[in-house]
Design a protein around this motif. Structure first.
Motif, PDB file in Angstrom:
ATOM      1  N   LEU A   1       0.831  -1.206   0.000  1.00 57.35           N
ATOM      2  CA  LEU A   1       0.000   0.000   0.000  1.00 57.35           C
ATOM      3  C   LEU A   1       0.863   1.253   0.000  1.00 57.35           C
ATOM      4  O   LEU A   1       0.547   2.243  -0.683  1.00 57.35           O
ATOM      5  CB  LEU A   1      -0.914   0.001   1.228  1.00 57.35           C
ATOM      6  N   LEU A   2       1.952   1.229   0.759  1.00 55.41           N
ATOM      7  CA  LEU A   2       2.858   2.374   0.785  1.00 55.41           C
ATOM      8  C   LEU A   2       3.466   2.614  -0.594  1.00 55.41           C
ATOM      9  O   LEU A   2       3.579   3.763  -1.044  1.00 55.41           O
ATOM     10  CB  LEU A   2       3.956   2.152   1.820  1.00 55.41           C
ATOM     11  N   GLN A   3       3.820   1.534  -1.274  1.00 61.17           N
ATOM     12  CA  GLN A   3       4.373   1.662  -2.626  1.00 61.17           C
ATOM     13  C   GLN A   3       3.367   2.285  -3.581  1.00 61.17           C
ATOM     14  O   GLN A   3       3.723   3.143  -4.403  1.00 61.17           O
ATOM     15  CB  GLN A   3       4.794   0.296  -3.150  1.00 61.17           C
ATOM     16  N   VAL A   4       2.112   1.853  -3.504  1.00 60.27           N
ATOM     17  CA  VAL A   4       1.079   2.398  -4.388  1.00 60.27           C
ATOM     18  C   VAL A   4       0.920   3.899  -4.144  1.00 60.27           C
ATOM     19  O   VAL A   4       0.881   4.698  -5.089  1.00 60.27           O
ATOM     20  CB  VAL A   4      -0.266   1.673  -4.175  1.00 60.27           C
ATOM     21  N   PHE A   5       0.848   4.296  -2.872  1.00 53.59           N
ATOM     22  CA  PHE A   5       0.652   5.714  -2.552  1.00 53.59           C
ATOM     23  C   PHE A   5       1.820   6.556  -3.055  1.00 53.59           C
ATOM     24  O   PHE A   5       1.621   7.599  -3.688  1.00 53.59           O
ATOM     25  CB  PHE A   5       0.484   5.893  -1.042  1.00 53.59           C
ATOM     26  N   MET A   6       3.051   6.120  -2.779  1.00 50.00           N
ATOM     27  CA  MET A   6       4.214   6.912  -3.159  1.00 50.00           C
ATOM     28  C   MET A   6       4.418   6.921  -4.675  1.00 50.00           C
ATOM     29  O   MET A   6       4.877   7.920  -5.242  1.00 50.00           O
ATOM     30  CB  MET A   6       5.462   6.382  -2.462  1.00 50.00           C
ATOM     31  N   THR A   7       4.089   5.818  -5.346  1.00 50.99           N
ATOM     32  CA  THR A   7       4.191   5.801  -6.808  1.00 50.99           C
ATOM     33  C   THR A   7       3.144   6.723  -7.420  1.00 50.99           C
ATOM     34  O   THR A   7       3.402   7.397  -8.427  1.00 50.99           O
ATOM     35  CB  THR A   7       4.034   4.375  -7.353  1.00 50.99           C
ATOM     36  N   GLY A   8       1.952   6.768  -6.818  1.00 54.06           N
ATOM     37  CA  GLY A   8       0.942   7.725  -7.267  1.00 54.06           C
ATOM     38  C   GLY A   8       1.430   9.159  -7.126  1.00 54.06           C
ATOM     39  O   GLY A   8       1.191  10.004  -7.995  1.00 54.06           O
ATOM     40  N   LEU A   9       2.152   9.441  -6.040  1.00 52.18           N
ATOM     41  CA  LEU A   9       2.747  10.765  -5.860  1.00 52.18           C
ATOM     42  C   LEU A   9       3.795  11.041  -6.939  1.00 52.18           C
ATOM     43  O   LEU A   9       3.886  12.157  -7.468  1.00 52.18           O
ATOM     44  CB  LEU A   9       3.385  10.863  -4.467  1.00 52.18           C
ATOM     45  N   ALA A  10       4.561  10.000  -7.296  1.00 47.34           N
ATOM     46  CA  ALA A  10       5.569  10.153  -8.356  1.00 47.34           C
ATOM     47  C   ALA A  10       4.917  10.466  -9.696  1.00 47.34           C
ATOM     48  O   ALA A  10       5.448  11.255 -10.488  1.00 47.34           O
ATOM     49  CB  ALA A  10       6.413   8.888  -8.464  1.00 47.34           C
ATOM     50  N   VAL A  11       3.765   9.851  -9.977  1.00 53.51           N
ATOM     51  CA  VAL A  11       3.025  10.140 -11.208  1.00 53.51           C
ATOM     52  C   VAL A  11       2.707  11.630 -11.287  1.00 53.51           C
ATOM     53  O   VAL A  11       2.858  12.264 -12.325  1.00 53.51           O
ATOM     54  CB  VAL A  11       1.722   9.310 -11.265  1.00 53.51           C
ATOM     55  N   TRP A  12       2.286  12.210 -10.161  1.00 50.35           N
ATOM     56  CA  TRP A  12       1.924  13.633 -10.113  1.00 50.35           C
ATOM     57  C   TRP A  12       3.150  14.534 -10.228  1.00 50.35           C
ATOM     58  O   TRP A  12       3.110  15.595 -10.856  1.00 50.35           O
ATOM     59  CB  TRP A  12       1.169  13.907  -8.815  1.00 50.35           C
ATOM     60  N   LEU A  13       4.276  14.114  -9.635  1.00 52.27           N
ATOM     61  CA  LEU A  13       5.459  14.965  -9.591  1.00 52.27           C
ATOM     62  C   LEU A  13       6.358  14.862 -10.829  1.00 52.27           C
ATOM     63  O   LEU A  13       7.173  15.755 -11.068  1.00 52.27           O
ATOM     64  CB  LEU A  13       6.316  14.602  -8.359  1.00 52.27           C
ATOM     65  N   MET A  14       6.233  13.781 -11.590  1.00 49.33           N
ATOM     66  CA  MET A  14       7.222  13.461 -12.612  1.00 49.33           C
ATOM     67  C   MET A  14       7.423  14.607 -13.617  1.00 49.33           C
ATOM     68  O   MET A  14       8.555  14.909 -14.011  1.00 49.33           O
ATOM     69  CB  MET A  14       6.816  12.177 -13.345  1.00 49.33           C
ATOM     70  N   ASP A  15       6.340  15.234 -14.058  1.00 46.23           N
ATOM     71  CA  ASP A  15       6.465  16.314 -15.037  1.00 46.23           C
ATOM     72  C   ASP A  15       6.505  17.692 -14.388  1.00 46.23           C
ATOM     73  O   ASP A  15       6.482  18.703 -15.083  1.00 46.23           O
ATOM     74  CB  ASP A  15       5.312  16.241 -16.045  1.00 46.23           C
ATOM     75  N   LYS A  16       6.579  17.722 -13.058  1.00 42.47           N
ATOM     76  CA  LYS A  16       6.731  18.982 -12.343  1.00 42.47           C
ATOM     77  C   LYS A  16       8.151  19.117 -11.790  1.00 42.47           C
ATOM     78  O   LYS A  16       8.826  20.115 -12.013  1.00 42.47           O
ATOM     79  CB  LYS A  16       5.711  19.069 -11.207  1.00 42.47           C
ATOM     80  N   ALA A  17       8.600  18.102 -11.052  1.00 44.00           N
ATOM     81  CA  ALA A  17       9.932  18.152 -10.442  1.00 44.00           C
ATOM     82  C   ALA A  17      11.028  17.737 -11.407  1.00 44.00           C
ATOM     83  O   ALA A  17      12.165  18.178 -11.290  1.00 44.00           O
ATOM     84  CB  ALA A  17       9.961  17.256  -9.203  1.00 44.00           C
ATOM     85  N   GLY A  18      10.713  16.868 -12.370  1.00 41.49           N
ATOM     86  CA  GLY A  18      11.718  16.384 -13.310  1.00 41.49           C
ATOM     87  C   GLY A  18      12.309  15.044 -12.895  1.00 41.49           C
ATOM     88  O   GLY A  18      12.251  14.656 -11.723  1.00 41.49           O
ATOM     89  N   ARG A  19      12.908  14.355 -13.861  1.00 44.48           N
ATOM     90  CA  ARG A  19      13.430  12.996 -13.612  1.00 44.48           C
ATOM     91  C   ARG A  19      14.660  13.026 -12.707  1.00 44.48           C
ATOM     92  O   ARG A  19      14.778  12.237 -11.773  1.00 44.48           O
ATOM     93  CB  ARG A  19      13.842  12.330 -14.919  1.00 44.48           C
TER      94      ARG A  19
END
Length: 491
Positions: free
Chosen positions: A336-354
């Motif tokens: 569950l922790l992985q799902v939540f944090m990966t969902g956060l990565a989906v949101w941040l990927m094109d904002k914070a950068g790779r």
């Protein structure tokens, strides 16, 4: 049989439909009038200034993400199912361990062939090819009465998993607009984590054979979904399917959107790619490919050598030491922790950068691995040791999911030129699975040598990753695949 070359000049809607049908039966011979004027991308051939609609692109990505969901389901299956399989089919410890490891071996085989298949029949085509052994593998496991049947099914599931691990990131990258490509690319890792959580949750409730039958469902939905998905525009341009390229971009960006600029960029890159001879392994070591090869393959190695599989393997022991004696509950919590944090990565990927996400992720993993190592030096069984170990584990999983889980696959799908993307991506995927197998097989020996020493080694490797990213990995956020390819030519 190859279809006849066609020109798009003055093509009517009916003729275009004929060309789409003809394109399905084989590759267009010759150049298909590369210099012919492009079809207007608006409705009915008219120019349109309407903003692109990416709703169907998102649908396409979600359908493709059933592949990584299958990937995660296959990886997580042994955690809840293996004890019951061991008991019912009277497997030895060695046989049970071999059954679990076979998914890695099958994945290596799938990754070896996936690039060539994707280049030959398309990115969409290779997804269909992977789904077939995926279905068969689960059916064999569900009906197995002996170890040989179990091994055969697990190997087929692994083959499908390895193929998906290459094909889905490539497909998502090639259908996504540049400003959304990072977030949509991270959906690949999100699918994996959802698959793991799903199999953990179901495994606590249902029989292992029923659990295997359920594994067939994502592949059935994927095969149905592929009937409406377009092929990758980059692959269509490379193989000179002009009318199908027009139709694919209209479907992905919306019928009212003017996609001529995007189409011209894709076609120009495809023309330059066509001038290159067929890619071989030797081509990967040419000077202009050195930088993307080092970045793409290096991240794959570092992702696995960070010890993520080892840490996850040891999670049950850490939870039990902290008083949580249900391995299934512990695994489900981590998932569950992985799902939540990966969902956060989906949101941040094109904002914070790779690059930023990679360095923050690797840095967090380094600190948590070192803290986990330190917990072994505290008095065994003490509250301080238990709390530090479980906190370190959760921080490690969160940090991995934020960047190192998703970004290496996104980078792999972005940085290789189109004429070697299949071959180079296949090699990078093979390296990833080989490294995963190596870490899994060596972890027990490292624990026998020194448990704190093992996690300190992983911490050092994560620090190395931070420096590697800062020196070798380019920022690809907001750039088209064609711009990324061109940038390497200037190095």
């Amino acid at each position: 049989m190859a279809a006849s070359p066609r020109t798009t000049k003055g093509t009517t809607a009916g003729a275009e439909n004929e060309d789409v049908l003809a394109g399905r039966s084989g590759r267009v011979a010759g150049k298909a009038h590369d210099q012919a004027p492009l079809l207007e991308a608006g409705q009915g051939g008219e120019r349109s200034s309407a903003a692109p609609s990416h709703s169907f692109t998102i649908v396409a990505v979600l359908i493709a993400a059933l592949g990584p969901l299958y990937f995660g389901y296959s990886l997580g299956y042994t955690s809840p199912a293996l004890p019951a399989i061991e008991s019912q089919l009277e497997l030895t410890t060695g046989q049970a361990s071999f059954f679990g490891a076979l998914v890695n071996i099958g994945a290596m085989m799938g990754s070896l062939s996936s690039g060539a298949v994707a280049d030959a029949i398309g990115r969409k085509g290779v997804l269909a090819v992977a789904a077939c052994p995926g279905v068969l593998g689960w059916l064999i496991i569900a009906l197995a009465q002996d170890p040989l049947a179990l091994y055969s099914g697990r190997l087929l599931c692994g083959f499908a998993t390895g193929t998906f691990s290459f094909a889905v990131p490539i497909y998502i990258a090639e259908v996504s607009p540049s400003h959304l490509r990072g977030g949509l690319g991270a959906v690949n890792q999100l699918g994996i984590t959802i698959g793991i959580v799903l199999v953990y949750a179901l495994g606590m409730l249902i029989h292992w054979r029923t659990l295997a039958f359920i594994g067939v469902l994502p592949m059935g939905v994927l095969l149905l979904g592929l009937t409406v998905l377009p092929e990758s525009p980059r692959w269509l341009a490379k193989n000179e399917y002009q009318a199908r390229l027009v139709a694919a971009l209209r479907q992905l960006r919306g019928a009212e959107c003017d996609t001529r600029t995007e189409m011209q960029e894709i076609q120009e890159a495809a023309r330059q790619s066509s001038a290159q001879p067929r890619a071989t392994l030797r081509d990967l070591f040419k000077r202009d490919l050195t930088w993307p090869l080092v970045a793409g393959v290096g991240l794959m190695v570092l992702q696995q050598f960070s010890g993520v599989n080892a840490v996850m393997f040891y999670s049950g022991t850490i939870f039990r030491a902290a008083g949580v004696h249900s391995a299934d509950a512990a695994a489900f919590t981590c998932g569950l922790l992985q799902v939540f944090m990966t969902g956060l990565a989906v949101w941040l990927m094109d904002k914070a950068g790779r690059r930023l996400l990679l360095m923050v992720s690797a840095g967090g993993m380094a600190v948590s691995s070192a803290a986990l190592a330190y917990s072994f030096w505290l008095p065994p069984g003490s509250l301080a040791a238990s709390y530090l170990a479980i906190a370190s584990l959760l921080v490690y999983i969160a940090a991995f999911s934020l960047g190192m889980g998703a970004v290496p696959w996104i980078i792999m799908s972005e940085i290789f030129p189109v004429h070697v993307r299949g071959l180079a991506g296949s090699c990078a995927t093979l390296v990833n699975w080989t490294a995963s197998f190596t870490v899994t097989q060596t972890f027990q020996y490292l624990l026998l040598w020194s448990a704190p020493g093992a996690f300190l080694l992983y911490a050092v490797e994560c620090v190395v990753t931070v420096f590697f990213v800062s020196y070798f990995v380019p920022e690809t956020r907001g750039r088209t695949l064609e711009e990324i390819e061109a940038s390497f030519k200037t190095l």
